[in-house]
Design a protein around this motif. Structure first.
Motif, PDB file in Angstrom:
ATOM      1  N   LEU A 115       0.873  -1.168   0.000  1.00 31.57           N
ATOM      2  CA  LEU A 115       0.000   0.000   0.000  1.00 31.57           C
ATOM      3  C   LEU A 115       0.909   1.215   0.000  1.00 31.57           C
ATOM      4  CD1 LEU A 115      -3.059   0.759   0.408  1.00 31.57           C
ATOM      5  CD2 LEU A 115      -2.532   0.907   2.832  1.00 31.57           C
TER       6      LEU A 115
ATOM      7  N   VAL B 157      -3.054   0.907  -4.152  1.00 27.58           N
ATOM      8  CA  VAL B 157      -3.038  -0.481  -3.718  1.00 27.58           C
ATOM      9  C   VAL B 157      -2.368  -1.289  -4.825  1.00 27.58           C
ATOM     10  CG1 VAL B 157      -4.443  -2.451  -3.008  1.00 27.58           C
ATOM     11  CG2 VAL B 157      -5.212  -0.116  -2.484  1.00 27.58           C
TER      12      VAL B 157
ATOM     13  N   ASP C 181       0.106  -8.192  -6.456  1.00 26.77           N
ATOM     14  CA  ASP C 181       0.874  -8.982  -7.430  1.00 26.77           C
ATOM     15  C   ASP C 181       1.568  -8.089  -8.448  1.00 26.77           C
ATOM     16  OD1 ASP C 181       0.303 -11.407  -6.278  1.00 26.77           O
ATOM     17  OD2 ASP C 181      -1.399 -11.840  -7.574  1.00 26.77           O
TER      18      ASP C 181
ATOM     19  N   LEU D 235      -4.222  -1.780  -8.339  1.00 27.48           N
ATOM     20  CA  LEU D 235      -5.657  -2.025  -8.236  1.00 27.48           C
ATOM     21  C   LEU D 235      -6.347  -0.683  -8.495  1.00 27.48           C
ATOM     22  CD1 LEU D 235      -7.435  -4.075  -5.505  1.00 27.48           C
ATOM     23  CD2 LEU D 235      -8.301  -1.857  -6.169  1.00 27.48           C
TER      24      LEU D 235
ATOM     25  N   LEU E  33      -6.613  -5.579   3.548  1.00 27.16           N
ATOM     26  CA  LEU E  33      -5.773  -5.954   2.404  1.00 27.16           C
ATOM     27  C   LEU E  33      -4.584  -6.828   2.756  1.00 27.16           C
ATOM     28  CD1 LEU E  33      -5.716  -2.441   0.714  1.00 27.16           C
ATOM     29  CD2 LEU E  33      -7.089  -4.415   0.034  1.00 27.16           C
TER      30      LEU E  33
ATOM     31  N   PRO F   1      -1.335  -6.187   3.309  1.00 28.98           N
ATOM     32  CA  PRO F   1      -0.208  -5.958   2.397  1.00 28.98           C
ATOM     33  C   PRO F   1       1.112  -6.401   3.041  1.00 28.98           C
ATOM     34  CG  PRO F   1      -0.755  -3.925   3.514  1.00 28.98           C
ATOM     35  CD  PRO F   1      -1.766  -4.953   3.976  1.00 28.98           C
ATOM     36  N   ARG F   2       2.116  -6.673   2.210  1.00 31.27           N
ATOM     37  CA  ARG F   2       3.437  -6.990   2.748  1.00 31.27           C
ATOM     38  C   ARG F   2       4.049  -5.746   3.396  1.00 31.27           C
ATOM     39  NH1 ARG F   2       7.795 -10.158   0.357  1.00 31.27           N
ATOM     40  NH2 ARG F   2       6.080 -11.344  -0.528  1.00 31.27           N
TER      41      ARG F   2
ATOM     42  N   LEU G 217      -8.519 -11.586  -3.533  1.00 30.23           N
ATOM     43  CA  LEU G 217      -7.320 -10.930  -3.022  1.00 30.23           C
ATOM     44  C   LEU G 217      -7.059 -11.540  -1.638  1.00 30.23           C
ATOM     45  CD1 LEU G 217      -6.525  -7.169  -3.147  1.00 30.23           C
ATOM     46  CD2 LEU G 217      -6.184  -8.452  -1.062  1.00 30.23           C
TER      47      LEU G 217
ATOM     48  N   ASP H  11      -0.856 -10.758   1.825  1.00 29.38           N
ATOM     49  CA  ASP H  11       0.486 -11.322   1.875  1.00 29.38           C
ATOM     50  C   ASP H  11       0.524 -12.603   2.689  1.00 29.38           C
ATOM     51  OD1 ASP H  11       3.332 -11.123   1.360  1.00 29.38           O
ATOM     52  OD2 ASP H  11       3.535 -10.724   3.505  1.00 29.38           O
TER      53      ASP H  11
ATOM     54  N   ALA I 224      -6.196 -11.183   4.337  1.00 30.89           N
ATOM     55  CA  ALA I 224      -7.014 -10.066   3.844  1.00 30.89           C
ATOM     56  C   ALA I 224      -8.488 -10.303   4.184  1.00 30.89           C
ATOM     57  CB  ALA I 224      -6.840  -9.917   2.336  1.00 30.89           C
TER      58      ALA I 224
END
Lengths: 420, 420
Positions: free
Chosen positions: A223, A235, A238, A242, A339, A341-342, B242, B245, B249
Motif C-alpha cells: 500500500l 493499492v 501482485d 488495483l 488488504l 499488504p506486505r 485478493l 500477503d 485479507a
C-alpha cells in the motif's frame, strides 16, 4: 501487464520478444546464452528474437562477452540508451515538472517550474506544461531519443482507461480531458501515446520499479500512501495497480477516522484528510496554510516549514504531527485489516515528516491489526519510508510511459510510426 | 486461475483443453463448431481436444445437434454429470455441513449436523466432519462420481497456501493444521487434494459463480461481506480473490469504526465486530447471546430471533439493527473509498436482516463516498443482498474444489490417479 492469452504464433512471438527485452533490461549486459537461460528458451530460439530487437534499435551489442569455457565468444547485449524514452509529467498544486527516462532507467532530462495551480483554469496550466514538454523533447532528440509515451500524474481521480480528470479538488478541476490540450503531439492517432493517472498510483509504480537510490524496490503487494496537499493511496497487488471499477481506488484521504468529527470538503465528516492533510496539520500547529506558502512558494514549502519547526522542538508542531500520525494509523489499520499488504510505504511529504509521524502511526497499527502486532517472517518492518519522496510520481510516470515498450516491443518498431 | 505463461506445446495444449471444457461447462450443450467459435480455434484444432476430454470422461455426447444450415449434423457436447465432483465442507460455530457438486454445477449430495463448536477441541470436531465426508462419498460413488478435491470453509484466518487455521477466535482454534486429521483420504500424496479457506472467501466465490437461484452472478470486482458470529469480508479483483500477503485479507470485523469505542477481543478498540457482530447486536437489543441460542440451537437461531422481533416492531431490536447498519456503513465507506468495487454484496446472516440494516448502511455510504453518492453507469445499486445467504460458503467450497478440474483438465485424467 497480465500475461496475454493470445496463443497464435504471432502472440507467442510478441511475448517472447518482451521476455528477451525485459531480461536484458533487468539483468544486462547479457550474452545470448545468458538471455536464453534466463527465459527458458533455446539459443536457437533466442537468436531471431535478438536480431529483431537489434534491428528495432531496442538492444545494442556492447562487444564480446568474457566466456569462461568452450565455444566461440559471443557479443554482450544491452538495452539501448538511444531509441525510446518514457516522458513523465506532473501537475502539482504548486508546481509542474517533466522528465525523460531511457530504457536503462536513467533520467536523461528534467525541467520543473513553480506554479500557483490551486483552483486554476486548466487551459493556462496545460499551456505551460506543453512548453515544458517541448523543452524536454528538444533536449532528448539531440541525444538520439524519441518519446515512446507520455504519462501525466495528477492529484485527483481519473476515469479508468481515459485521459479525463474527473475531480481534482485542490486544482479545482472537474471532468477535464487533458488530451485535446496536449494534442496533436500526444494522444492522437499516430502520435505519442498519452496516459493520465493519479499521482499516488504513479508513485507506487516508482516504488515498485526503482530502488530509490539507497533502498530496495517495494514488494509486489503493498500500500503506497502519498501525502501532499491531499492524501492519496495506491493499492498494489501482485505487482499490479488495483484501479477499482471506475478508476477511483485509493481514496485513503476520505476514509472515516472519527465518524462524528470535522466536516470535510467531500461532504462527509471525520475524513483522514481533515486530520493528516497538509492544511489540517498546519492549522493544528498554529500556522496559516496561506502564510506558510507565501514566504517560499513552490513544492514542499509547507512541509519544510513543519519539519524545521518540529526539529526545533516547537511543541504545537510536534503535537500536530503526532495527531496526524494517530489519524493515519487508524485509517491504515482499516486498510491493513482489509488488504494484508506486505508493506505500507509512506511517500510524498510524509517521507520528510516521518520522524514525527511514524511513532504514533505505528502504535495504532500495532494496537489495531493482527499483522502489525506480530513480527514479519521476512524480518522487514510493515511500514517503510519512501526513498524517492516527492519525486516518486514524476519518475513513476516516466517509467509507466516506457513500460509499453518493454511489454510489447513491436509496438515501438520504427515501421509503426513514421516520425518521432 | 491467472493465465499460464507456459508457451511450450504441452502448456498451450493444457490451456486449450481448459478452454474447451470451460466453454462447454458455461454454455453447453454445444456442437463442435460452437465450441470452436467460442474459443477462437479452428474446427480441426478443436477435434483432438474434444476427443481427449471425452476419453477422460469430462465431456459426454448428447446426440446430434440441430443444425440450421449446410454440413453434416454434429453431436452436441455437454460436461459429464458423472466423473469429477467437488466436495465442499463447512466448519461453523454451531454446525457442520458437507456437499458435493458435479461439473454441471448441480448439488448431488448434502449432509449437515448441528454442533457446539464454540471454544472446542479440533479433534472431535474433525472426527465428526470426517464421518459426514464419508457419508457424502458413499452417496456420490453410487452415482458414478468421484471426488476431484475437497475445500473446507472455516470462520478464521488461514495461512496463505496452507491447510492451517492460524486463528479462528469463535472456535477457539490456533495454529491447527486440518490435513493430518483428514488424511489419508484427503491432502496426502495420491489422495484427493485438500484446500482450507476462510468462509467469506468461499462465499465470495459462490457469489461469483452462482446466480443464487434468482439473482445474477456478482461482477468481477466486488466486496463480499459475510456476517455470522463474526464479520468477515472477501475482496474480489478481476474475478480473483485478493488473499493478502499472509492470507489474512478481508478482516472487515476489525476495521476501526469508533476508534475510542468498545474494547474488542482482538486487543483493539472500536472494531466493527463490537457494533455489528451477532453477539453485539443481540446485547444491544436487550437479548442474551447465550439464551438466544439455547432455545433453538443450530445455525441461524439468533438471526431468526432478531428478524422475528424486528418484524414484530420490537423497538430495541430495530434500534440495534439500525446501529449495526450505521457501523457497517462507516467501515464499508472506508473499504469503498480504498477499493472502488463495482458492488458490495451482503451475505451470511446479513442477508436475512437486510430490511433493518440496509437503510442506515446505505445512508453512511452515500454520505461518505463519492462512488455511492452518484448513480452507477450500469444502473445497478452499489449494495446488493446475497440470494445464497448462509449457504454461500458451503456451495463456494464445493465449486472451488471443482475449479481445479476446469482450470487444468489433465490433472484429473484417470491415468493420474489410480483410484477415487
Amino acid at each position: 501487464m497480465p500475461a496475454s492469452t493470445d496463443d497464435t504464433p504471432q502472440g507467442i512471438r510478441r511475448r517472447n520478444l518482451a521476455r528477451v527485452l525485459r531480461a536484458v533490461a533487468a539483468d544486462g549486459p547479457l550474452s545470448r546464452p545468458g538471455v536464453a537461460a534466463r527465459i527458458g528458451l533455446t539459443r536457437a530460439g533466442v537468436a531471431p528474437l535478438v536480431d529483431e530487437l537489434l534491428r528495432a534499435g531496442l538492444l545494442v551489442e556492447t562487444g564480446p562477452a568474457a566466456t569462461g569455457g568452450r565455444g566461440r565468444p559471443g557479443s554482450e547485449l544491452a538495452v539501448s540508451d538511444r531509441g525510446p524514452a518514457g516522458i513523465g509529467a506532473e501537475i502539482g498544486v504548486d508546481h509542474l515538472a517533466v522528465c525523460a527516462v531511457d530504457l536503462r532507467g536513467r533520467i536523461r532530462a528534467r525541467v520543473a517550474a513553480d506554479a500557483a495551480n490551486r483552483h486554476s483554469e486548466p487551459g493556462p496550466v496545460l499551456r505551460q506544461l506543453s512548453a515544458l514538454l517541448a523543452d524536454v523533447r528538444t533536449g532528448i532528440a539531440a541525444e538520439g531519443l524519441r518519446p515512446a509515451g507520455l504519462a501525466v500524474a495528477v492529484p485527483g481521480l481519473v476515469a479508468r482507461g481515459s485521459t479525463t480528470v474527473v475531480h481534482a479538488p485542490n486544482l479545482g478541476w472537474r471532468d477535464t480531458d487533458l488530451a485535446p490540450a496536449l494534442a496533436p503531439e500526444y494522444g492522437g492517432a499516430g502520435s505519442v501515446p498519452l496516459t493520465v493517472e493519479n499521482e499516488a498510483n504513479l508513485g507506487a509504480l516508482a516504488e515498485l520499479r526503482l530502488s530509490g537510490g539507497t533502498g530496495r524496490p517495494a514488494p509486489p503487494d503493498f500500500l503506497h500512501v502519498s501525502a501532499e496537499i491531499g492524501i492519496g493511496a495506491a493499492v498494489v497487488v501482485d505487482g499490479q495497480l488495483l484501479r477499482g471499477d471506475r478508476g477511483f481506488a485509493g481514496e485513503l484521504g476520505h476514509v472515516p477516522v472519527y465518524p462524528e468529527g470535522r466536516p470535510c470538503d467531500c461532504g462527509g465528516r471525520g475524513c483522514l484528510e481533515q486530520y493528516a492533510g497538509e492544511r489540517a496539520v498546519l492549522r493544528a500547529g498554529g500556522l496559516s496554510p496561506e502564510r506558510a506558502a507565501a514566504g517560499r512558494p513552490g513544492p514542499g514549502a509547507a512541509v519544510a516549514l513543519l519539519a524545521r519547526r518540529a526539529a526545533d522542538g516547537d511543541a504545537a508542531t510536534v503535537r500536530a504531527l503526532h495527531e496526524a500520525g494517530t489519524a493515519l494509523g487508524i485509517a491504515l489499520a482499516g486498510a491493513v485489516n482489509l488488504l494484508d499488504p506486505r508493506a505500507v510505504v509512506l511517500g510524498g511529504s510524509l517521507a520528510g515528516l516521518a520522524p514525527w509521524v511514524l511513532p504514533s502511526l505505528e502504535r495504532e497499527l500495532t494496537f489495531r491489526t493482527a499483522v502489525a502486532a506480530q513480527p514479519a517472517v521476512s524480518g522487514d518492518p510493515l511500514v517503510r519510508v519512501s526513498q524517492l519522496g516527492a519525486d516518486g510520481p514524476l519518475f513513476g510516470a516516466a517509467h509507466a510511459a516506457l513500460r509499453a515498450v518493454l511489454d510489447d516491443p513491436p509496438a515501438f518498431s520504427p515501421t509503426h510510426r513514421s516520425r518521432c
